[in-house]
Scaffold this motif. Structure first.
Motif, PDB file in Angstrom:
ATOM      1  N   THR A   1      15.445  29.412  35.023  1.00  0.00           N
ATOM      2  CA  THR A   1      14.413  30.289  35.554  1.00  0.00           C
ATOM      3  C   THR A   1      14.719  30.702  36.986  1.00  0.00           C
ATOM      4  N   GLU A   2      14.043  31.744  37.434  1.00  0.00           N
ATOM      5  CA  GLU A   2      14.048  32.098  38.854  1.00  0.00           C
ATOM      6  C   GLU A   2      12.882  31.435  39.565  1.00  0.00           C
ATOM      7  N   GLY A   3      12.003  30.794  38.788  1.00  0.00           N
ATOM      8  CA  GLY A   3      10.882  30.061  39.364  1.00  0.00           C
ATOM      9  C   GLY A   3       9.610  30.880  39.407  1.00  0.00           C
ATOM     10  N   GLY A   4       8.608  30.343  40.083  1.00  0.00           N
ATOM     11  CA  GLY A   4       7.299  30.972  40.176  1.00  0.00           C
ATOM     12  C   GLY A   4       6.225  30.023  39.674  1.00  0.00           C
ATOM     13  N   PRO A   5       4.995  30.128  40.199  1.00  0.00           N
ATOM     14  CA  PRO A   5       3.925  29.210  39.800  1.00  0.00           C
ATOM     15  C   PRO A   5       3.670  29.185  38.295  1.00  0.00           C
ATOM     16  N   HIS A   6       3.700  30.348  37.636  1.00  0.00           N
ATOM     17  CA  HIS A   6       3.418  30.364  36.196  1.00  0.00           C
ATOM     18  C   HIS A   6       4.504  29.642  35.408  1.00  0.00           C
ATOM     19  N   ILE A   7       5.743  29.706  35.880  1.00  0.00           N
ATOM     20  CA  ILE A   7       6.831  29.002  35.189  1.00  0.00           C
ATOM     21  C   ILE A   7       6.699  27.497  35.368  1.00  0.00           C
ATOM     22  N   TRP A   8       6.340  27.060  36.575  1.00  0.00           N
ATOM     23  CA  TRP A   8       6.168  25.626  36.777  1.00  0.00           C
ATOM     24  C   TRP A   8       5.021  25.079  35.938  1.00  0.00           C
TER      25      TRP A   8
ATOM     26  N   ALA B   1      21.763  32.859  36.289  1.00  0.00           N
ATOM     27  CA  ALA B   1      21.655  32.274  34.950  1.00  0.00           C
ATOM     28  C   ALA B   1      22.811  32.701  34.066  1.00  0.00           C
ATOM     29  N   ASN B   2      23.395  33.835  34.376  1.00  0.00           N
ATOM     30  CA  ASN B   2      24.478  34.368  33.554  1.00  0.00           C
ATOM     31  C   ASN B   2      25.860  34.080  34.147  1.00  0.00           C
ATOM     32  N   GLY B   3      25.933  33.137  35.071  1.00  0.00           N
ATOM     33  CA  GLY B   3      27.201  32.832  35.715  1.00  0.00           C
ATOM     34  C   GLY B   3      27.835  31.568  35.176  1.00  0.00           C
ATOM     35  N   PRO B   4      29.083  31.318  35.521  1.00  0.00           N
ATOM     36  CA  PRO B   4      29.793  30.134  35.033  1.00  0.00           C
ATOM     37  C   PRO B   4      29.190  28.829  35.532  1.00  0.00           C
TER      38      PRO B   4
ATOM     39  N   CYS C   1      14.351  34.821  33.945  1.00  0.00           N
ATOM     40  CA  CYS C   1      15.687  34.782  34.559  1.00  0.00           C
ATOM     41  C   CYS C   1      16.493  35.984  34.065  1.00  0.00           C
ATOM     42  N   ARG C   2      17.713  36.123  34.554  1.00  0.00           N
ATOM     43  CA  ARG C   2      18.568  37.226  34.139  1.00  0.00           C
ATOM     44  C   ARG C   2      18.904  37.138  32.654  1.00  0.00           C
ATOM     45  N   LEU C   3      19.235  38.285  32.075  1.00  0.00           N
ATOM     46  CA  LEU C   3      19.693  38.320  30.691  1.00  0.00           C
ATOM     47  C   LEU C   3      21.034  37.601  30.573  1.00  0.00           C
ATOM     48  N   LEU C   4      21.252  36.938  29.449  1.00  0.00           N
ATOM     49  CA  LEU C   4      22.524  36.279  29.193  1.00  0.00           C
ATOM     50  C   LEU C   4      23.414  37.181  28.344  1.00  0.00           C
ATOM     51  N   SER C   5      24.682  37.206  28.673  1.00  0.00           N
ATOM     52  CA  SER C   5      25.633  38.035  27.939  1.00  0.00           C
ATOM     53  C   SER C   5      25.993  37.383  26.598  1.00  0.00           C
TER      54      SER C   5
ATOM     55  N   PHE D   1      -2.670  41.500  24.351  1.00  0.00           N
ATOM     56  CA  PHE D   1      -2.423  40.867  25.640  1.00  0.00           C
ATOM     57  C   PHE D   1      -1.997  39.439  25.327  1.00  0.00           C
ATOM     58  N   GLY D   2      -0.696  39.190  25.381  1.00  0.00           N
ATOM     59  CA  GLY D   2      -0.223  37.884  24.948  1.00  0.00           C
ATOM     60  C   GLY D   2       1.203  37.605  25.344  1.00  0.00           C
ATOM     61  N   THR D   3       1.785  36.615  24.679  1.00  0.00           N
ATOM     62  CA  THR D   3       3.132  36.141  25.010  1.00  0.00           C
ATOM     63  C   THR D   3       3.888  35.784  23.742  1.00  0.00           C
ATOM     64  N   THR D   4       5.188  35.609  23.903  1.00  0.00           N
ATOM     65  CA  THR D   4       6.074  35.314  22.777  1.00  0.00           C
ATOM     66  C   THR D   4       7.121  34.284  23.195  1.00  0.00           C
ATOM     67  N   VAL D   5       7.427  33.374  22.303  1.00  0.00           N
ATOM     68  CA  VAL D   5       8.633  32.554  22.437  1.00  0.00           C
ATOM     69  C   VAL D   5       9.552  32.962  21.298  1.00  0.00           C
ATOM     70  N   HIS D   6      10.774  33.356  21.641  1.00  0.00           N
ATOM     71  CA  HIS D   6      11.687  33.857  20.615  1.00  0.00           C
ATOM     72  C   HIS D   6      13.094  33.326  20.827  1.00  0.00           C
ATOM     73  N   LEU D   7      13.897  33.409  19.788  1.00  0.00           N
ATOM     74  CA  LEU D   7      15.313  33.099  19.904  1.00  0.00           C
ATOM     75  C   LEU D   7      15.979  34.152  20.772  1.00  0.00           C
ATOM     76  N   VAL D   8      17.055  33.780  21.431  1.00  0.00           N
ATOM     77  CA  VAL D   8      17.719  34.702  22.350  1.00  0.00           C
ATOM     78  C   VAL D   8      18.974  35.275  21.711  1.00  0.00           C
ATOM     79  N   ASP D   9      19.065  36.605  21.759  1.00  0.00           N
ATOM     80  CA  ASP D   9      20.302  37.281  21.423  1.00  0.00           C
ATOM     81  C   ASP D   9      20.691  38.138  22.620  1.00  0.00           C
ATOM     82  N   ALA D  10      21.649  39.023  22.459  1.00  0.00           N
ATOM     83  CA  ALA D  10      22.140  39.795  23.604  1.00  0.00           C
ATOM     84  C   ALA D  10      21.232  40.966  23.968  1.00  0.00           C
ATOM     85  N   GLY D  11      20.176  41.220  23.190  1.00  0.00           N
ATOM     86  CA  GLY D  11      19.266  42.318  23.494  1.00  0.00           C
ATOM     87  C   GLY D  11      18.169  41.902  24.449  1.00  0.00           C
ATOM     88  N   VAL D  12      17.279  42.828  24.752  1.00  0.00           N
ATOM     89  CA  VAL D  12      16.146  42.572  25.652  1.00  0.00           C
ATOM     90  C   VAL D  12      14.938  42.166  24.817  1.00  0.00           C
TER      91      VAL D  12
END
Length: 260
Positions: free
Chosen positions: A15-22, A107-110, A129-133, A173-184
């Motif tokens: 993450t990049e952080g923030g109160p909601h993430i913590w 997040a997308n770095g080595p 956080c940033r998108l992952l390649s 008005f809501g949220t999602t938890v999803h699997l990550v692929d290379a898209g947005v």
């Protein structure tokens, strides 16, 4: 899900952080198990502006940047509202003593991938956080999930809660938890939660409000990943990517629709 019911493999949140993430990290730590947080450095405003200008043109990029500045100012002027929200929802919005935090440039770095490989987690949760390649995802040693502050795929991208309200679609008005692929925000949907903003909520506080009613789905998704029982659902919704509203759209919508 209690910690005793899940795998003992580590949990990583990037993450990049923030109160909601913590608030989400602490809920997972309380109910599933210890979390290692990989904290990426914020992207420079200049680089962010240049990237958006390339993708959407300078007019849109400058307009979006104006809203970002206004939102940051709003967080300062509306700090009392945020404090009340945090207290009412019993959100733990700061890192706790002893919290494992690893700093990386991106997040997308080595460096991030190296730390994840070292930790050998059972699940990685991305949250703001940033998108992952594709290359980075290919090297991940475990399932990678994303917490998205919007109902996917209808409100992919930025400010999903705001756009649902601005579009007259308050039921999403809501949220999602999803699997990550290379898209947005295009990966398979695992969990979704819907809620309602309350009086005084604005684009500066929607993320906190959403985190408050989304802790359960984050806990459940992480627990399911550790237990090896991830199952996707079909939201049966159209797909669209959204960006920050421009400052002129934001002000017009606030004045005409009372959506701030």
């Amino acid at each position: 899900m209690a910690a005793s019911e899940s795998s003992t493999r580590p949990i990583v949140v990037v993450t990049e952080g923030g109160p909601h993430i913590w608030a989400i990290v602490n809920a997972i730590a309380d109910r599933v198990g210890p979390v290692s947080v990989i904290l990426e450095a914020p992207e420079s405003k200049k680089r962010l502006l240049m990237g958006r200008a390339r993708r959407q043109g300078w007019i849109s990029a400058i307009g979006q940047f104006g809203t970002m500045v206004l939102t940051r100012l709003g967080k300062r002027f509306l700090a009392d509202h945020a404090e009340r929200l945090i207290a009412e929802e019993k959100l733990a919005t700061e890192p706790r003593q002893g919290q494992a935090i690893i700093h990386v440039p991106s997040a997308n770095g080595p460096e991030c991938l190296k730390e994840i490989t070292r930790i050998e987690p059972g699940v990685v949760l991305l949250a703001g956080c940033r998108l992952l390649s594709k290359d980075t995802l290919r090297e991940m040693p475990c399932p990678v999930l994303n917490y998205h502050a919007g109902i996917a795929p209808k409100y992919r991208g930025m400010n999903g809660g705001y756009w649902a309200l601005a579009s007259g679609d308050a039921q999403n008005f809501g949220t999602t938890v999803h699997l990550v692929d290379a898209g947005v925000d295009t990966g398979g949907v695992l969990k979704q939660a819907r809620g309602k903003p309350k009086m005084g909520d604005t684009i500066a506080s929607y993320a906190l409000r959403q985190a408050a009613f989304s802790r359960d789905i984050c806990v459940e998704a992480v627990g399911n990943a550790l237990a090896g029982r991830l199952e996707t659902i079909d939201p049966d919704l159209p797909s669209k990517q959204w960006y920050h509203p421009t400052i002129w759209f934001y002000l017009w919508t606030g004045l005409t629709k009372r959506v701030w």
